[in-house]
Design a protein around this motif. Structure first.
Motif, PDB file in Angstrom:
ATOM      1  N   LEU A   1       0.817  -1.198   0.000  1.00  0.00           N
ATOM      2  CA  LEU A   1       0.000   0.000   0.000  1.00  0.00           C
ATOM      3  C   LEU A   1       0.863   1.266   0.000  1.00  0.00           C
ATOM      4  CD1 LEU A   1      -2.789  -0.938   2.557  1.00  0.00           C
ATOM      5  CD2 LEU A   1      -3.077  -0.571   0.106  1.00  0.00           C
ATOM      6  N   SER A   2       0.391   2.259  -0.726  1.00  0.00           N
ATOM      7  CA  SER A   2       0.992   3.581  -0.706  1.00  0.00           C
ATOM      8  C   SER A   2       0.055   4.511   0.059  1.00  0.00           C
ATOM      9  CB  SER A   2       1.176   4.086  -2.141  1.00  0.00           C
ATOM     10  OG  SER A   2       1.359   5.490  -2.155  1.00  0.00           O
ATOM     11  N   ILE A   3       0.604   5.580   0.614  1.00  0.00           N
ATOM     12  CA  ILE A   3      -0.260   6.509   1.345  1.00  0.00           C
ATOM     13  C   ILE A   3      -1.231   7.228   0.414  1.00  0.00           C
ATOM     14  CG2 ILE A   3       1.385   6.837   3.220  1.00  0.00           C
ATOM     15  CD1 ILE A   3       2.121   9.517   1.983  1.00  0.00           C
ATOM     16  N   THR A   4      -0.987   7.184  -0.884  1.00  0.00           N
ATOM     17  CA  THR A   4      -1.901   7.826  -1.825  1.00  0.00           C
ATOM     18  C   THR A   4      -2.919   6.856  -2.421  1.00  0.00           C
ATOM     19  OG1 THR A   4      -0.317   7.509  -3.624  1.00  0.00           O
ATOM     20  CG2 THR A   4      -0.219   9.608  -2.433  1.00  0.00           C
ATOM     21  N   ASP A   5      -2.831   5.573  -2.076  1.00  0.00           N
ATOM     22  CA  ASP A   5      -3.842   4.619  -2.536  1.00  0.00           C
ATOM     23  C   ASP A   5      -5.158   4.893  -1.808  1.00  0.00           C
ATOM     24  OD1 ASP A   5      -2.158   3.311  -4.264  1.00  0.00           O
ATOM     25  OD2 ASP A   5      -1.563   1.786  -2.799  1.00  0.00           O
TER      26      ASP A   5
ATOM     27  N   PRO B   1     -14.357   1.769  10.009  1.00  0.00           N
ATOM     28  CA  PRO B   1     -14.432   1.046  11.274  1.00  0.00           C
ATOM     29  C   PRO B   1     -15.182  -0.277  11.123  1.00  0.00           C
ATOM     30  CG  PRO B   1     -16.055   2.795  11.257  1.00  0.00           C
ATOM     31  CD  PRO B   1     -15.249   2.943  10.001  1.00  0.00           C
ATOM     32  N   SER B   2     -14.899  -1.206  12.038  1.00  0.00           N
ATOM     33  CA  SER B   2     -15.517  -2.527  11.950  1.00  0.00           C
ATOM     34  C   SER B   2     -16.761  -2.652  12.819  1.00  0.00           C
ATOM     35  CB  SER B   2     -14.505  -3.607  12.361  1.00  0.00           C
ATOM     36  OG  SER B   2     -14.110  -3.437  13.710  1.00  0.00           O
ATOM     37  N   ASN B   3     -17.043  -1.606  13.621  1.00  0.00           N
ATOM     38  CA  ASN B   3     -18.229  -1.665  14.484  1.00  0.00           C
ATOM     39  C   ASN B   3     -19.309  -0.716  13.978  1.00  0.00           C
ATOM     40  OD1 ASN B   3     -16.878   0.685  15.126  1.00  0.00           O
ATOM     41  ND2 ASN B   3     -17.290   0.558  17.308  1.00  0.00           N
ATOM     42  N   GLY B   4     -20.446  -0.692  14.651  1.00  0.00           N
ATOM     43  CA  GLY B   4     -21.572   0.125  14.231  1.00  0.00           C
ATOM     44  C   GLY B   4     -21.441   1.577  14.648  1.00  0.00           C
ATOM     45  N   GLU B   5     -22.288   2.420  14.078  1.00  0.00           N
ATOM     46  CA  GLU B   5     -22.207   3.857  14.314  1.00  0.00           C
ATOM     47  C   GLU B   5     -22.673   4.271  15.694  1.00  0.00           C
ATOM     48  OE1 GLU B   5     -25.540   6.081  12.175  1.00  0.00           O
ATOM     49  OE2 GLU B   5     -25.582   4.128  11.183  1.00  0.00           O
ATOM     50  N   TRP B   6     -23.314   3.376  16.447  1.00  0.00           N
ATOM     51  CA  TRP B   6     -23.828   3.746  17.764  1.00  0.00           C
ATOM     52  C   TRP B   6     -22.810   3.501  18.863  1.00  0.00           C
ATOM     53  CZ3 TRP B   6     -27.482   6.751  16.600  1.00  0.00           C
ATOM     54  CH2 TRP B   6     -28.322   6.483  15.519  1.00  0.00           C
ATOM     55  N   ALA B   7     -21.647   3.000  18.532  1.00  0.00           N
ATOM     56  CA  ALA B   7     -20.557   2.810  19.491  1.00  0.00           C
ATOM     57  C   ALA B   7     -19.376   3.650  19.026  1.00  0.00           C
ATOM     58  CB  ALA B   7     -20.171   1.338  19.563  1.00  0.00           C
ATOM     59  N   PRO B   8     -18.452   3.979  19.929  1.00  0.00           N
ATOM     60  CA  PRO B   8     -17.251   4.699  19.481  1.00  0.00           C
ATOM     61  C   PRO B   8     -16.564   3.929  18.354  1.00  0.00           C
ATOM     62  CG  PRO B   8     -17.389   4.707  21.871  1.00  0.00           C
ATOM     63  CD  PRO B   8     -18.486   3.795  21.385  1.00  0.00           C
ATOM     64  N   PHE B   9     -16.253   4.618  17.265  1.00  0.00           N
ATOM     65  CA  PHE B   9     -15.680   3.953  16.095  1.00  0.00           C
ATOM     66  C   PHE B   9     -14.347   3.289  16.454  1.00  0.00           C
ATOM     67  CE2 PHE B   9     -18.137   7.038  13.278  1.00  0.00           C
ATOM     68  CZ  PHE B   9     -19.067   6.072  12.926  1.00  0.00           C
ATOM     69  N   ALA B  10     -14.200   2.033  16.039  1.00  0.00           N
ATOM     70  CA  ALA B  10     -12.994   1.258  16.320  1.00  0.00           C
ATOM     71  C   ALA B  10     -12.837   0.194  15.245  1.00  0.00           C
ATOM     72  CB  ALA B  10     -13.083   0.601  17.702  1.00  0.00           C
ATOM     73  N   GLY B  11     -11.673  -0.459  15.260  1.00  0.00           N
ATOM     74  CA  GLY B  11     -11.434  -1.538  14.313  1.00  0.00           C
ATOM     75  C   GLY B  11     -10.938  -1.039  12.974  1.00  0.00           C
ATOM     76  N   PHE B  12      -9.747  -0.425  12.967  1.00  0.00           N
ATOM     77  CA  PHE B  12      -9.163   0.133  11.744  1.00  0.00           C
ATOM     78  C   PHE B  12      -7.905  -0.632  11.363  1.00  0.00           C
ATOM     79  CE2 PHE B  12     -11.574   3.527  13.726  1.00  0.00           C
ATOM     80  CZ  PHE B  12     -12.290   4.063  12.662  1.00  0.00           C
ATOM     81  N   SER B  13      -7.723  -0.851  10.073  1.00  0.00           N
ATOM     82  CA  SER B  13      -6.574  -1.614   9.600  1.00  0.00           C
ATOM     83  C   SER B  13      -5.263  -0.878   9.880  1.00  0.00           C
ATOM     84  CB  SER B  13      -6.700  -1.878   8.090  1.00  0.00           C
ATOM     85  OG  SER B  13      -6.647  -0.654   7.366  1.00  0.00           O
ATOM     86  N   HIS B  14      -4.189  -1.649  10.011  1.00  0.00           N
ATOM     87  CA  HIS B  14      -2.870  -1.088  10.297  1.00  0.00           C
ATOM     88  C   HIS B  14      -2.215  -0.664   8.989  1.00  0.00           C
ATOM     89  CE1 HIS B  14       0.980  -1.513  12.970  1.00  0.00           C
ATOM     90  NE2 HIS B  14       0.753  -0.272  12.580  1.00  0.00           N
ATOM     91  N   THR B  15      -2.834   0.317   8.341  1.00  0.00           N
ATOM     92  CA  THR B  15      -2.422   0.827   7.038  1.00  0.00           C
ATOM     93  C   THR B  15      -2.615   2.337   7.011  1.00  0.00           C
ATOM     94  OG1 THR B  15      -4.643   0.638   6.119  1.00  0.00           O
ATOM     95  CG2 THR B  15      -3.201  -1.299   5.896  1.00  0.00           C
ATOM     96  N   PRO B  16      -2.034   3.037   6.040  1.00  0.00           N
ATOM     97  CA  PRO B  16      -2.327   4.469   5.900  1.00  0.00           C
ATOM     98  C   PRO B  16      -3.819   4.726   5.708  1.00  0.00           C
ATOM     99  CG  PRO B  16      -0.421   3.874   4.584  1.00  0.00           C
ATOM    100  CD  PRO B  16      -1.006   2.584   5.075  1.00  0.00           C
ATOM    101  N   GLN B  17      -4.492   3.834   4.980  1.00  0.00           N
ATOM    102  CA  GLN B  17      -5.926   3.993   4.746  1.00  0.00           C
ATOM    103  C   GLN B  17      -6.716   3.870   6.052  1.00  0.00           C
ATOM    104  OE1 GLN B  17      -3.799   2.114   2.904  1.00  0.00           O
ATOM    105  NE2 GLN B  17      -3.774   3.533   1.171  1.00  0.00           N
ATOM    106  N   GLY B  18      -6.337   2.897   6.884  1.00  0.00           N
ATOM    107  CA  GLY B  18      -7.003   2.746   8.174  1.00  0.00           C
ATOM    108  C   GLY B  18      -6.769   3.943   9.067  1.00  0.00           C
ATOM    109  N   ALA B  19      -5.549   4.483   9.050  1.00  0.00           N
ATOM    110  CA  ALA B  19      -5.241   5.664   9.854  1.00  0.00           C
ATOM    111  C   ALA B  19      -6.072   6.860   9.406  1.00  0.00           C
ATOM    112  CB  ALA B  19      -3.749   5.989   9.751  1.00  0.00           C
TER     113      ALA B  19
END
Length: 201
Positions: free
Chosen positions: A30-34, A57-75
């Motif tokens: 992955l590139s940071i521009t992808d 995020p991998s969870n629903g909108e009614w909980a604090p957003f969490a579950g992001f990939s360890h990538t520039p896109q997830g960040a």
């Protein structure tokens, strides 16, 4: 002082913006521009944010957003969605949201102290931005700086700078420990912009 912070908070609500996506490409490629792959857009506190297919995020909108990939896109998606969720959280919900999306530290403590002093009645439809995309100013395995680009109803552009850090195998907001402005007016879209507008179609 309290009134000035309240106005700043409302501006931040208008300028904190959103992009959530996903990617099927291995992290090493992955590139940071992808761009992330966007599954859908949802409305959070009056602001539209994108939800990724695999980057979070991998969870629903009614909980604090969490579950992001360890990538520039997830960040990037964490910076965008968590910022919007926190900035638009109700007077009742913000303590739970803050605890879920922000990394422990002076910045989180300062935000809590300021937020407790104001009442938030919701976003002004005239001030709500459209998320255009983002640029990543800096990225490492443990931290990232994301500039979220937004367009307003008068067609003006601005970017909001958000920092995230990797904690417990997830990205969380690294809130500033001072009142330094993180919003910049733009004359044009950045050349390195990761464009998200097409994903709304």
């Amino acid at each position: 002082m309290m009134r000035r912070w309240a106005r700043a908070a409302l501006v931040a609500v208008a300028l904190v913006a959103t992009s959530c996506g996903g990617s099927h490409t291995p992290e090493s490629e992955l590139s940071i521009t992808d761009p992330p792959q966007i599954n859908r857009w949802i409305t959070v506190g009056g602001i539209e944010v994108p939800i990724g297919t695999t980057d979070g995020p991998s969870n629903g909108e009614w909980a604090p957003f969490a579950g992001f990939s360890h990538t520039p896109q997830g960040a990037a998606l964490a910076a965008i969605t968590q910022s919007v969720q926190l900035a638009t959280a109700s007077d009742r919900a913000w303590p739970q949201v803050l605890a879920g999306v922000a990394a422990p530290g002076e910045g989180r403590d300062l935000y809590a102290a300021h937020r407790a002093l104001v009442e938030f009645s919701g976003t002004d439809p005239e001030m709500v931005p459209t998320i255009v995309g983002y640029t990543i100013a800096d990225y490492s395995d443990t931290a990232a700086t994301v500039d979220v680009v937004q367009r307003f109803s008068d067609n003006s552009l601005a970017s909001s700078t958000t920092q995230v850090v990797r904690i417990d195998d997830d990205w969380q907001l690294n809130l500033p420990n001072d009142d330094t402005a993180t919003i910049t007016a733009l004359d044009a879209l950045p050349s390195e912009l990761v464009d998200l507008e097409e994903t709304r179609k």
